[in-house]
Scaffold this motif. Sequence first.
Motif, PDB file in Angstrom:
ATOM      1  N   UNK A 195      -1.911   5.736   2.911  1.00 27.17           N
ATOM      2  CA  UNK A 195      -2.555   4.422   2.827  1.00 27.17           C
ATOM      3  C   UNK A 195      -1.702   3.427   2.045  1.00 27.17           C
ATOM      4  N   UNK A 196      -1.612   2.226   2.574  1.00 28.17           N
ATOM      5  CA  UNK A 196      -0.865   1.176   1.895  1.00 28.17           C
ATOM      6  C   UNK A 196       0.626   1.214   2.118  1.00 28.17           C
ATOM      7  N   UNK A 197       1.120   2.201   2.830  1.00 27.94           N
ATOM      8  CA  UNK A 197       2.563   2.269   3.057  1.00 27.94           C
ATOM      9  C   UNK A 197       2.966   1.659   4.390  1.00 27.94           C
ATOM     10  N   UNK A 198       2.054   1.620   5.343  1.00 30.73           N
ATOM     11  CA  UNK A 198       2.359   0.986   6.628  1.00 30.73           C
ATOM     12  C   UNK A 198       1.807  -0.437   6.631  1.00 30.73           C
ATOM     13  N   UNK A 199       0.553  -0.587   6.228  1.00 28.14           N
ATOM     14  CA  UNK A 199      -0.058  -1.919   6.191  1.00 28.14           C
ATOM     15  C   UNK A 199      -0.712  -2.168   4.838  1.00 28.14           C
TER      16      UNK A 199
END
Length: 82
Positions: free
Chosen positions: A46-50
């Motif tokens: 979570x939070x690494x792509x968007x």
Amino acid sequence: MEIKTFYKTQRELAVVLNKLIDAYWNNEIPEEFLFEKVKLLNTNNPGKITKYDEYTAIIKQQCGKRRLEVIDLVLNIANLEE
């Protein structure tokens, strides 16, 4: 194709996304495998792509416009299925 579930940095994750999409474009992996892995990577990192419904700067730079279009389609289809 061996893929880890969790990644330490956005750059590592971008490299794996690039390999996945390139393998799909080269007919080395089936569409179902691509969908499954992109959804899994997005869920487990979570939070690494968007962030805030936008791709992170590193993902944008490393993946490029064409690959982001594929990722976008996969994630949108995944959201419709839920």
